[in-house]
Design a protein around this motif. Structure first.
Motif, PDB file in Angstrom:
ATOM      1  N   ILE A   1       0.879  -1.174   0.000  1.00 29.12           N
ATOM      2  CA  ILE A   1       0.000   0.000   0.000  1.00 29.12           C
ATOM      3  C   ILE A   1       0.915   1.222   0.000  1.00 29.12           C
ATOM      4  N   SER A   2       0.785   2.078  -0.979  1.00 27.23           N
ATOM      5  CA  SER A   2       1.628   3.267  -1.046  1.00 27.23           C
ATOM      6  C   SER A   2       1.179   4.299  -0.021  1.00 27.23           C
ATOM      7  N   GLU A   3       2.060   4.613   0.920  1.00 29.07           N
ATOM      8  CA  GLU A   3       1.718   5.628   1.912  1.00 29.07           C
ATOM      9  C   GLU A   3       1.698   7.018   1.283  1.00 29.07           C
ATOM     10  N   THR A   4       2.539   7.243   0.273  1.00 27.32           N
ATOM     11  CA  THR A   4       2.576   8.562  -0.363  1.00 27.32           C
ATOM     12  C   THR A   4       1.297   8.857  -1.134  1.00 27.32           C
ATOM     13  N   VAL A   5       0.702   7.818  -1.755  1.00 31.81           N
ATOM     14  CA  VAL A   5      -0.570   8.010  -2.458  1.00 31.81           C
ATOM     15  C   VAL A   5      -1.651   8.416  -1.464  1.00 31.81           C
ATOM     16  N   ILE A   6      -1.667   7.787  -0.298  1.00 33.73           N
ATOM     17  CA  ILE A   6      -2.652   8.125   0.739  1.00 33.73           C
ATOM     18  C   ILE A   6      -2.422   9.550   1.236  1.00 33.73           C
ATOM     19  N   GLU A   7      -1.160   9.902   1.460  1.00 32.27           N
ATOM     20  CA  GLU A   7      -0.844  11.254   1.939  1.00 32.27           C
ATOM     21  C   GLU A   7      -1.300  12.319   0.937  1.00 32.27           C
ATOM     22  N   ASP A   8      -1.015  12.100  -0.332  1.00 37.53           N
ATOM     23  CA  ASP A   8      -1.356  13.089  -1.355  1.00 37.53           C
ATOM     24  C   ASP A   8      -2.864  13.226  -1.536  1.00 37.53           C
ATOM     25  N   ARG A   9      -3.540  12.084  -1.746  1.00 34.73           N
ATOM     26  CA  ARG A   9      -4.967  12.134  -2.086  1.00 34.73           C
ATOM     27  C   ARG A   9      -5.812  12.643  -0.920  1.00 34.73           C
ATOM     28  N   PHE A  10      -5.430  12.285   0.306  1.00 39.28           N
ATOM     29  CA  PHE A  10      -6.242  12.677   1.460  1.00 39.28           C
ATOM     30  C   PHE A  10      -5.644  13.869   2.207  1.00 39.28           C
ATOM     31  N   CYS A  11      -4.611  14.485   1.603  1.00 37.82           N
ATOM     32  CA  CYS A  11      -3.996  15.700   2.158  1.00 37.82           C
ATOM     33  C   CYS A  11      -3.596  15.507   3.625  1.00 37.82           C
ATOM     34  N   LEU A  12      -2.820  14.466   3.876  1.00 39.60           N
ATOM     35  CA  LEU A  12      -2.419  14.118   5.231  1.00 39.60           C
ATOM     36  C   LEU A  12      -0.917  14.339   5.412  1.00 39.60           C
ATOM     37  N   GLU A  13      -0.585  14.905   6.545  1.00 35.84           N
ATOM     38  CA  GLU A  13       0.828  15.106   6.864  1.00 35.84           C
ATOM     39  C   GLU A  13       1.366  13.863   7.560  1.00 35.84           C
ATOM     40  N   HIS A  14       2.537  13.418   7.119  1.00 31.28           N
ATOM     41  CA  HIS A  14       3.154  12.201   7.662  1.00 31.28           C
ATOM     42  C   HIS A  14       3.286  12.309   9.183  1.00 31.28           C
ATOM     43  N   GLY A  15       2.801  11.262   9.885  1.00 30.17           N
ATOM     44  CA  GLY A  15       2.963  11.195  11.332  1.00 30.17           C
ATOM     45  C   GLY A  15       1.867  11.845  12.141  1.00 30.17           C
ATOM     46  N   THR A  16       0.876  12.486  11.486  1.00 30.81           N
ATOM     47  CA  THR A  16      -0.229  13.093  12.228  1.00 30.81           C
ATOM     48  C   THR A  16      -1.264  12.032  12.587  1.00 30.81           C
ATOM     49  N   LYS A  17      -2.204  12.414  13.460  1.00 36.01           N
ATOM     50  CA  LYS A  17      -3.251  11.466  13.851  1.00 36.01           C
ATOM     51  C   LYS A  17      -4.059  11.022  12.637  1.00 36.01           C
ATOM     52  N   GLY A  18      -4.396  11.962  11.748  1.00 39.51           N
ATOM     53  CA  GLY A  18      -5.150  11.605  10.552  1.00 39.51           C
ATOM     54  C   GLY A  18      -4.392  10.616   9.682  1.00 39.51           C
ATOM     55  N   TRP A  19      -3.084  10.759   9.622  1.00 42.71           N
ATOM     56  CA  TRP A  19      -2.236   9.847   8.846  1.00 42.71           C
ATOM     57  C   TRP A  19      -2.294   8.434   9.431  1.00 42.71           C
ATOM     58  N   TYR A  20      -2.113   8.334  10.756  1.00 43.49           N
ATOM     59  CA  TYR A  20      -2.182   7.022  11.407  1.00 43.49           C
ATOM     60  C   TYR A  20      -3.563   6.388  11.228  1.00 43.49           C
ATOM     61  N   ASP A  21      -4.609   7.202  11.361  1.00 42.53           N
ATOM     62  CA  ASP A  21      -5.973   6.678  11.214  1.00 42.53           C
ATOM     63  C   ASP A  21      -6.201   6.134   9.801  1.00 42.53           C
ATOM     64  N   ALA A  22      -5.703   6.868   8.796  1.00 49.68           N
ATOM     65  CA  ALA A  22      -5.909   6.441   7.408  1.00 49.68           C
ATOM     66  C   ALA A  22      -5.182   5.139   7.118  1.00 49.68           C
ATOM     67  N   LEU A  23      -3.940   5.022   7.583  1.00 45.72           N
ATOM     68  CA  LEU A  23      -3.186   3.791   7.354  1.00 45.72           C
ATOM     69  C   LEU A  23      -3.826   2.620   8.091  1.00 45.72           C
TER      70      LEU A  23
END
Length: 654
Positions: free
Chosen positions: A300-322
């Motif tokens: 699963i590409s973490e960068t694709v998730i970060e870009d499409r969902f506008c998430l900053e690496h290491g934030t709560k939203g990032w952890y929740d999405a992964l």
């Protein structure tokens, strides 16, 4: 999927030739001879509530391996009979095609889809919405692929003139389900389009009256301290009177005629206008293991998730999405890993976003559905002392756990030269100083350039273990290298040292191409499912797929899905963001992902059969049923799959 007697109300014939899909796709099913018989509905507007739905639309069932194209021609409607073990998902499709248009808008008409629970004679149930799910098949690049959930509160789909649509029905059997025969029905009713229905719903004055009466009921019955029991009785009596006035509104007249039992499904049954599809499922007393027998690791590409969902690496939203993506993919019997790519195909691969000493890590690594997990080698992206210390602590914690045997490091994707091989060996030395039993996975499709391993390209490929030993334990080779030459497997395996813990895994990527098994968009459904048949027959002990969400970069969740340039359509994309199709945040599976699950379940059937009768008999079963004989010789339709599964059921049930 077995067939019973056809339903005469929906049986039609056709002389239209079948339309094939792209890249060897199509339906690969037989054709019904004869001509279509036009419905005699007369002229003028059509009221779908007064005409049997079989006169308005064709309905028929198709197996999960069928690519139901928009040009798919009707077949007879037959009783659907399915077989499933506990902890297994079995799916089929319902195809619908309008005979006439009954809507006044640009669509042919709307269809209400409703399903009963599946019940056994002992009173056990498979409940709709939990064990029984319905999804709409949506084309991607003109090929049926995305499976969009149908809202159970508004289970209507729109049909277009001259086009066939499909519904994907999945039956999920829980681990504790009692064996037996479960039966139910699916009702498909032509209905007025929502816009038309709204025009005939409550008038403005009726809506205002309804609002006023409901508001009055709330005021009367609101929680308060009553001065006496008499006051409480008076207020409840008044509320009851108000409710009765509402029920007397003209809009509820048809409900009064049906004694208040007039929900949509009951009304259709009583009026006898719905097309009824009978469904039977035999649940047998075999339970698929929670931990898949074959480790299948998917990226699963973490960068694709970060870009499409506008998430900053290491934030709560990032952890929740992964976390959401990880848990969602586990249902497909695959072991997900997240990945971030570095230079020259270096890769940071990890299964758990949290460090090993975090409570979430234990939850991840101990999940019995996980057959293998990737441990992050953080210095691959930043070779600092802090990164190395973090790595050492990670390994020290994990190696003391019982699940450590499931761990692996994935450091480099398809190394090409001796310089890259030397980097892998150097990292291996570092890791082995922390844990002597560490496992490193390396993918490759050729030998290293600049070496003198062997005189030919294939021989150099075969000799790779001699270069990477003891710095790789999982040698993961591309199926593309083998082509249709299954006999080459023995040359690869002969170079491995199982006594040193070495394993042979395989992977598919851009290749192999048609007609060999792969997961490209437009390939036959059996071609998708055959990837796992091939793995089992060739004897691989694991499988890797590079990406599940690797579409082109986008910066908003609902952006159109574009497959990456230079790759075959669908390569690296097995699910879609839910926001592309609706307001839902739940990922949308592809038909290909569902067929991967089916292939993984087939492996458990073959493993059970082989445990009883030996591997040679298991291989013979694949061949004699016509399911899989080789990379270019496998079943083109669904029939042989049912025969193979039925034979396992017949010979292995206790």
């Amino acid at each position: 999927m077995e067939s019973g007697q056809p339903n005469s109300a929906a049986t039609q014939n056709s002389s239209v030739p079948p339309v094939e899909g792209v890249a060897g796709g199509g339906t690969s099913y037989g054709w019904v001879d004869g001509g279509l018989q036009a419905s005699s509905l007369g002229n003028g507007a059509i009221d779908p509530t007064k005409i049997h739905s079989a006169d308005l639309l064709h309905v028929w069932s198709m197996p999960s391996t069928a690519n139901v194209s928009q040009q798919e021609a009707p077949r007879p409607l037959e009783h659907v009979n399915l077989l499933a073990a506990r902890n297994e998902r079995e799916s089929f499709q319902i195809a619908l095609r309008p005979k006439v248009s009954w809507a006044t808008s640009g669509i042919a008409g709307s269809v209400q889809v409703q399903c009963t629970d599946l019940c056994s004679s002992a009173g056990d149930r498979l409940v709709v919405g939990q064990s029984v799910t319905l999804r709409r098949v949506v084309p991607m690049l003109g090929v049926p692929d995305a499976l969009v959930p149908i809202d159970p509160l508004n289970s209507q789909i729109n049909l277009l003139p001259g086009e066939t649509s499909a519904i994907w029905v999945s039956l999920n059997v829980p681990c504790g389900q009692q064996p037996g025969l479960y039966e139910g029905e699916i009702f498909l009713s032509a209905v007025r389009a929502e816009a038309e229905s709204r025009g005939e719903s409550l008038t403005k004055s009726e809506r205002y009256q309804l609002y006023k009466e409901l508001r009055n009921c709330i005021d009367i019955t609101e929680t308060r301290d009553y001065s006496s029991s008499e006051e409480m009785v008076q207020r409840l009596t008044s509320a009851s009177t108000t409710l009765r006035r509402m029920l007397a509104l003209p809009s509820f007249q048809d409900c009064q005629e049906n004694n208040g039992l007039g929900d949509m499904m009951d009304e259709d049954i009583m009026n006898n206008v719905a097309v009824r599809l009978k469904l039977s499922l035999t649940v047998w007393d075999f339970t698929l293991p929670l931990t898949p027998s074959l480790p299948a690791v998917f990226g699963i590409s973490e960068t694709v998730i970060e870009d499409r969902f506008c998430l900053e690496h290491g934030t709560k939203g990032w952890y929740d999405a992964l976390d959401h993506h990880f848990r969602w993919l586990l249902q497909y019997r695959i072991s997900p890993f997240f990945c971030r790519w570095g230079d020259s195909m270096r890769i940071l691969a990890y299964t758990c976003p949290w460090p090993a000493d975090h409570p979430k890590a234990k939850e991840y690594y101990s999940d019995p559905r996980l057959a293998a997990y990737a441990v992050p080698y953080a210095p691959i992206l930043s070779s600092t002392d802090a990164a190395k210390n973090s790595l050492r602590r990670e390994v020290e914690i994990l190696k003391s756990e019982a699940h450590w045997s499931k761990s692996y490091f994935y450091l480099w994707d398809e190394p090409l030269n001796m310089e890259q091989y030397d980097v892998i060996c150097s990292i291996s030395n570092e890791l082995r100083s922390y844990a002597s039993d560490v496992r490193i996975l390396t993918t490759y499709y050729c030998g290293p350039s600049g070496s003198e391993l062997a005189p030919s390209t294939f021989e150099a490929f075969v000799k790779v273990p001699n270069v990477l030993r003891p710095h790789t334990q999982i040698f993961c080779t591309s199926e593309w290298v083998l082509g249709t030459r299954e006999d080459l497997v023995k040359d690869i395996v002969a170079e491995l040292r199982p006594d040193l813990g070495e394993e042979w895994w395989t992977y598919v990527c851009m290749g192999p191409s048609d007609p060999q098994p792969n997961w490209h968009l437009g390939m036959r459904g059996t071609q998708h499912r055959a990837v796992m048949w091939r793995v089992w027959k060739e004897g691989g002990t694991g499988f890797l797929y590079w990406g599940t969400n690797c579409y082109e970069k986008a910066m908003i969740p609902s952006a159109e899905i574009c497959f990456r340039r230079g790759l075959p359509p669908g390569d690296g994309v097995l699910f879609y963001p839910g926001e592309v199709f609706s307001s839902s945040h739940e990922p949308v599976a592809s038909t290909r992902l569902e067929r991967i699950l089916s292939g993984m379940q087939d492996i458990e059937y073959l493993k059970l059969y082989s445990s009883r009768y030996g591997r040679e008999e298991g291989l013979a079963l694949l061949e004699k049923t016509g399911v899989y004989l080789g990379p270019d010789r496998y079943a083109l339709d669904h029939g042989p799959i049912d025969v193979m599964r039925g034979e396992v059921y017949r010979t292995c049930r206790s």
